[in-house]
Design an enzyme around this catalytic site. Structure first.
Site, PDB file in Angstrom:
ATOM      1  N   ASN A 256     -28.584  50.024 159.771  1.00 35.63           N
ATOM      2  CA  ASN A 256     -28.110  48.679 159.680  1.00 35.63           C
ATOM      3  C   ASN A 256     -27.775  47.721 159.257  1.00 35.63           C
ATOM      4  O   ASN A 256     -28.740  47.694 157.794  1.00 35.63           O
ATOM      5  CB  ASN A 256     -29.374  47.989 160.717  1.00 35.63           C
ATOM      6  CG  ASN A 256     -30.317  47.379 160.430  1.00 35.63           C
ATOM      7  OD1 ASN A 256     -30.463  46.920 159.376  1.00 35.63           O
ATOM      8  ND2 ASN A 256     -30.937  48.399 161.329  1.00 35.63           N
TER       9      ASN A 256
ATOM     10  N   ASP B 267     -33.924  51.513 165.655  1.00 32.66           N
ATOM     11  CA  ASP B 267     -34.865  52.289 167.553  1.00 32.66           C
ATOM     12  C   ASP B 267     -34.756  53.711 167.555  1.00 32.66           C
ATOM     13  O   ASP B 267     -35.279  54.111 168.168  1.00 32.66           O
ATOM     14  CB  ASP B 267     -33.757  51.187 168.496  1.00 32.66           C
ATOM     15  CG  ASP B 267     -34.241  49.784 168.508  1.00 32.66           C
ATOM     16  OD1 ASP B 267     -35.539  49.303 168.041  1.00 32.66           O
ATOM     17  OD2 ASP B 267     -33.699  49.451 168.814  1.00 32.66           O
TER      18      ASP B 267
ATOM     19  N   LYS C 191     -23.826  69.945 155.994  1.00 30.49           N
ATOM     20  CA  LYS C 191     -22.877  69.023 156.208  1.00 30.49           C
ATOM     21  C   LYS C 191     -21.884  68.965 157.798  1.00 30.49           C
ATOM     22  O   LYS C 191     -21.610  70.324 157.078  1.00 30.49           O
ATOM     23  CB  LYS C 191     -21.563  68.345 154.599  1.00 30.49           C
ATOM     24  CG  LYS C 191     -21.185  66.726 155.176  1.00 30.49           C
ATOM     25  CD  LYS C 191     -19.903  66.812 154.182  1.00 30.49           C
ATOM     26  CE  LYS C 191     -18.754  65.841 154.694  1.00 30.49           C
ATOM     27  NZ  LYS C 191     -17.784  66.161 153.589  1.00 30.49           N
TER      28      LYS C 191
ATOM     29  N   PRO D 171     -40.972  55.368 166.828  1.00 30.57           N
ATOM     30  CA  PRO D 171     -41.948  55.063 166.628  1.00 30.57           C
ATOM     31  C   PRO D 171     -41.767  53.200 166.701  1.00 30.57           C
ATOM     32  O   PRO D 171     -41.441  52.663 166.018  1.00 30.57           O
ATOM     33  CB  PRO D 171     -42.970  55.589 165.925  1.00 30.57           C
ATOM     34  CG  PRO D 171     -42.307  56.079 164.069  1.00 30.57           C
ATOM     35  CD  PRO D 171     -41.161  56.849 165.391  1.00 30.57           C
ATOM     36  N   ASP D 172     -42.358  52.902 167.370  1.00 29.41           N
ATOM     37  CA  ASP D 172     -42.490  51.386 166.915  1.00 29.41           C
ATOM     38  C   ASP D 172     -43.949  51.176 165.759  1.00 29.41           C
ATOM     39  O   ASP D 172     -45.315  51.137 166.659  1.00 29.41           O
ATOM     40  CB  ASP D 172     -43.116  50.097 168.561  1.00 29.41           C
ATOM     41  CG  ASP D 172     -42.808  48.891 167.922  1.00 29.41           C
ATOM     42  OD1 ASP D 172     -43.447  48.103 167.290  1.00 29.41           O
ATOM     43  OD2 ASP D 172     -41.609  48.559 168.991  1.00 29.41           O
ATOM     44  N   ILE D 173     -43.668  51.072 164.649  1.00 29.21           N
ATOM     45  CA  ILE D 173     -44.342  50.468 163.832  1.00 29.21           C
ATOM     46  C   ILE D 173     -46.087  49.339 163.756  1.00 29.21           C
ATOM     47  O   ILE D 173     -46.632  49.787 163.658  1.00 29.21           O
ATOM     48  CB  ILE D 173     -43.502  50.152 161.871  1.00 29.21           C
ATOM     49  CG1 ILE D 173     -42.682  51.593 162.280  1.00 29.21           C
ATOM     50  CG2 ILE D 173     -44.402  50.210 161.235  1.00 29.21           C
ATOM     51  CD1 ILE D 173     -41.448  51.507 160.880  1.00 29.21           C
ATOM     52  N   VAL D 174     -44.701  48.524 164.262  1.00 29.98           N
ATOM     53  CA  VAL D 174     -45.234  47.067 163.961  1.00 29.98           C
ATOM     54  C   VAL D 174     -46.691  47.140 165.512  1.00 29.98           C
ATOM     55  O   VAL D 174     -48.009  46.890 165.396  1.00 29.98           O
ATOM     56  CB  VAL D 174     -45.283  45.807 164.327  1.00 29.98           C
ATOM     57  CG1 VAL D 174     -44.315  45.625 165.742  1.00 29.98           C
ATOM     58  CG2 VAL D 174     -45.936  44.403 163.833  1.00 29.98           C
TER      59      VAL D 174
ATOM     60  N   PHE E 171     -41.275  39.997 163.941  1.00 33.38           N
ATOM     61  CA  PHE E 171     -40.305  38.959 163.612  1.00 33.38           C
ATOM     62  C   PHE E 171     -39.587  39.676 164.731  1.00 33.38           C
ATOM     63  O   PHE E 171     -39.498  40.933 165.101  1.00 33.38           O
ATOM     64  CB  PHE E 171     -39.717  39.490 162.450  1.00 33.38           C
ATOM     65  CG  PHE E 171     -40.213  38.426 161.024  1.00 33.38           C
ATOM     66  CD1 PHE E 171     -41.279  39.190 161.171  1.00 33.38           C
ATOM     67  CD2 PHE E 171     -39.503  37.712 161.111  1.00 33.38           C
ATOM     68  CE1 PHE E 171     -41.984  37.765 159.927  1.00 33.38           C
ATOM     69  CE2 PHE E 171     -40.240  36.801 159.757  1.00 33.38           C
ATOM     70  CZ  PHE E 171     -41.424  36.821 159.068  1.00 33.38           C
TER      71      PHE E 171
HETATM   72  O1  C5P Z   1     -38.167  45.732 169.413  1.00 37.03           O
HETATM   73  P1  C5P Z   1     -37.782  44.635 168.389  1.00 37.03           P
HETATM   74  O2  C5P Z   1     -36.960  45.761 167.754  1.00 37.03           O
HETATM   75  O3  C5P Z   1     -36.623  43.978 168.529  1.00 37.03           O
HETATM   76  O4  C5P Z   1     -38.706  43.924 168.017  1.00 37.03           O
HETATM   77  C1  C5P Z   1     -38.417  43.110 166.059  1.00 37.03           C
HETATM   78  C2  C5P Z   1     -40.347  43.136 165.444  1.00 37.03           C
HETATM   79  O5  C5P Z   1     -40.888  44.685 165.520  1.00 37.03           O
HETATM   80  C3  C5P Z   1     -40.141  43.213 164.251  1.00 37.03           C
HETATM   81  O6  C5P Z   1     -41.573  42.710 163.843  1.00 37.03           O
HETATM   82  C4  C5P Z   1     -40.055  44.465 163.882  1.00 37.03           C
HETATM   83  O7  C5P Z   1     -39.774  44.438 162.387  1.00 37.03           O
HETATM   84  C5  C5P Z   1     -40.895  45.412 164.335  1.00 37.03           C
HETATM   85  N1  C5P Z   1     -40.585  47.387 164.914  1.00 37.03           N
HETATM   86  C6  C5P Z   1     -40.939  47.784 164.225  1.00 37.03           C
HETATM   87  N2  C5P Z   1     -40.622  49.074 164.552  1.00 37.03           N
HETATM   88  C7  C5P Z   1     -39.847  49.454 165.400  1.00 37.03           C
HETATM   89  C8  C5P Z   1     -39.571  48.365 165.678  1.00 37.03           C
HETATM   90  C9  C5P Z   1     -39.320  47.125 165.882  1.00 37.03           C
HETATM   91  O8  C5P Z   1     -42.074  47.904 163.232  1.00 37.03           O
HETATM   92  N3  C5P Z   1     -39.327  50.497 165.525  1.00 37.03           N
END
Ligand code: C5P
Length: 421
Positions: free
Chosen positions: A223, A293, A303, A319-322, A337
Site C-alpha cells: 500500500n 489485511d 515467477k 494476523p492483527d498485530i496490535v 491508529f
Molecule cells: O483494523 P485497522 O487496520 O483499521 O486497524 C488499524 C490499527 O491496527 C493500526 O494501529 C494498525 O497498525 C494496526 N494493525 C495491525 N495489524 C493488522 C492490521 C492493523 O497491527 N493486521
C-alpha cells in the site's frame, strides 16, 4: 528525510578563528554547523584576518563578525561579556600556538583571549600548526595547562602540511568537527531526556510503514503508506527519553537519530519481530504500520508466467498485530491508529474496544491535506474507558508536532491524569 534539522536552533556556537592556513576550512565548518541548525557567531583574531576576510564569515554565519575588543560600536552591538554569555560552546578552530599560549597564561589583550576568560561555556580548541611547533615543549606545556583548566583539545591529524612538512598538526576536516559538536549536544540532550523526559526509562516499540506480501519472487501486494508518521513518533519518543525500537516496513526514510531500526517486510515477519520485542521488554507498543489485511495463500516459488486473460490469486487474512500483542498476559500500554474516510470517530472508538487498546489516534484520510504521503496531520485521540480521560483533538500540524503531542498523551495516560480538553 531527516529529523535532525533545526534540532539545535536554540544552541549558540562561537567559532573563534585564529591565524593559520587552516582558517579556510573554518568557512566550511560554519556551513556544516548551520546545516545542523546551530546559531553561529564568528570571532576572528587579527592573525586570522590575514588568511580570510570577516565578510566571508559574515555571509556564511548570517551574523556580524566580532574582531575587536575595544571598538565602541562593536561593544554597543554585542559586547564581549554579552558574547561570552551568549555562547553554549566556544570552538577555537584553528587554534594557533599564540592563542593557546595566551589561554594558558590567562592574558586578555584581544577579544578572543578576553572572551575565553569571560565565558562559562565549554571551550574546545582544535590546534593547527607546523609539526615542529606542535611538538615544541612550550606548546605541549600550554596544552597540558588547558586540559587541566577543563578545555577540550581536539587532537590534530598527521599528514602533509601546507609548509611542506609531514607530521602532526593538521586541523581535522570541518565535517568531522561539526559532527563532534553535534554529537556533544545530542549526548547532553539525551542525558537530560533520559532523566527528565516524558518517557524517561520506558522502552517503546513502534511498527511503521506498509507491509509487503509476496505473490511470487518478483511481485507483491502493498500500500501507499510512507512510514513518516511512525518515524516521527519514534524520533519524538527518543527525544522524550525512551529507548526506541522501530519495526519498519519497506520505506525510504532515514532512521531517526538514536533509534534502533529493524527492517521487516511481511505482516507475519512484523508480528514475529513484535513478539520477540515483547519478550525483550516493552512498556509502550505503538502500531502505526499500515499492515496488509490479506496475504497470498500460497506464494509461488517461481515467477508466475503470463498465461490466459485471467489470473486468480487466493488471499488469506493476515494476523492483527496490535490486537495479538494486546492479548498477551504481560501486555504493554497499547496505542493504535485508525485511518478512516467516514464515520471516523465512531469507527476508531470501535477499534479501541475491539482490539483492547489503551489509546487510539484516528485521522480522516479522505482529506487530501493530511494523512498518508502528506507532511501534515490532524488527529483525534481516544483513551480506553478506564483512563477516564476526555478525547483530545490534535489540530492540523506537522507530523513532528503531532508526534510530540502524542507523546504527551501517552505520558498523561500512563500517569492516569484526568485532563479535560
Ligand atoms: O483494523 P485497522 O487496520 O483499521 O486497524 C488499524 C490499527 O491496527 C493500526 O494501529 C494498525 O497498525 C494496526 N494493525 C495491525 N495489524 C493488522 C492490521 C492493523 O497491527 N493486521
Amino acid at each position: 528525510m531527516s529529523f535532525d534539522l533545526s534540532v539545535f536552533s536554540n544552541k549558540n556556537i562561537i567559532l573563534a578563528v585564529t591565524g593559520g592556513i587552516a582558517a579556510y576550512k573554518s568557512a566550511i565548518l560554519v556551513r556544516r554547523l548551520k546545516d545542523y541548525g546551530f546559531n553561529v557567531r564568528v570571532v576572528m583574531t587579527h592573525g586570522a584576518q590575514a588568511f580570510i576576510t570577516p565578510l566571508t564569515f559574515q555571509a556564511l554565519s548570517g551574523n556580524p563578525v566580532h574582531t575587536e575588543l575595544l571598538d565602541p560600536e562593536a561593544e554597543a552591538g554585542m559586547g564581549h561579556i554579552e558574547l561570552a554569555r551568549w555562547a553554549d560552546l566556544v570552538l577555537v578552530a584553528p587554534a594557533s600556538c599564540n592563542t593557546i599560549a595566551k589561554f594558558a597564561a590567562g592574558l586578555a589583550d584581544d577579544l578572543l583571549s578576553t572572551l575565553y576568560l569571560a565565558t562559562k561555556a565549554p571551550v574546545w580548541v582544535a590546534p593547527a600548526m607546523n609539526q615542529q611547533m606542535w611538538a615544541a615543549k612550550p606548546t605541549q606545556r600550554n596544552l597540558n595547562t588547558l586540559v587541566e583548566d577543563g578545555v577540550h583539545v581536539i587532537m590534530p591529524e598527521a599528514g602533509s602540511q601546507a609548509c611542506g612538512d609531514v607530521g602532526l598538526g593538521r586541523m581535522p576536516e570541518p565535517e568531522d568537527l561539526a559532527e563532534q559538536v553535534k554529537n556533544y549536544f545530542h549526548q547532553a540532550q539525551r542525558a537530560i531526556a533520559e532523566k527528565f523526559g516524558l518517557l524517561a526509562g520506558k522502552r517503546v516499540v513502534i511498527t511503521a510503514g506498509p507491509t509487503r506480501e509476496a505473490i511470487d519472487p518478483v511481485r507483491y501486494i502493498s500500500n501507499h503508506s510512507t512510514g513518516k508518521m511512525g518515524f516521527a513518533i519514534a524520533a519524538a519518543c527518543y527525544s522524550a527519553g525512551a529507548k526506541v525500537t522501530l519495526l519498519a516496513g519497506p520505506v525510504s526514510l532515514d532512521t531517526p537519530n538514536g533509534v534502533r531500526r529493524i527492517n521487516v517486510s511481511s505482516a507475519i515477519k512484523m508480528l514475529d519481530e513484535s513478539m520477540h520485542q515483547l519478550e525483550e521488554g516493552c512498556d509502550v507498543f505503538i502500531a502505526t504500520a499500515a499492515v496488509a489485511d490479506y496475504r497470498v495463500a500460497e506464494v509461488a516459488e517461481h515467477k508466475i508466467k503470463k498465461a490466459g486473460d485471467e489470473l486468480n490469486v487466493s488471499l488469506v487474512k493476515n494476523p492483527d498485530i496490535v490486537a495479538t500483542i494486546a492479548q498477551q498476559s504481560k501486555r504493554p500500554f497499547m496505542v493504535g491508529f485508525a485511518a478512516e474516510t467516514r464515520n471516523v470517530e465512531e469507527y476508531a472508538a470501535g477499534k479501541l474496544v475491539a482490539k483492547k487498546l489503551d489509546m487510539i489516534a484516528c485521522n480522516d484520510v479522505s482529506r487530501a491535506d493530511i494523512g498518508f504521503a502528506s507532511d501534515q496531520n490532524a488527529m483525534t485521540v481516544f483513551f480506553a474507558e478506564q483512563y477516564q480521560m476526555e478525547k483530545r483533538d490534535l489540530e492540523k500540524a506537522s507530523k513532528q508536532e503531532i508526534a510530540q503531542q502524542l507523546v504527551e498523551a501517552i505520558h498523561d495516560a500512563l500517569n492516569h491524569k484526568i485532563e479535560p480538553v
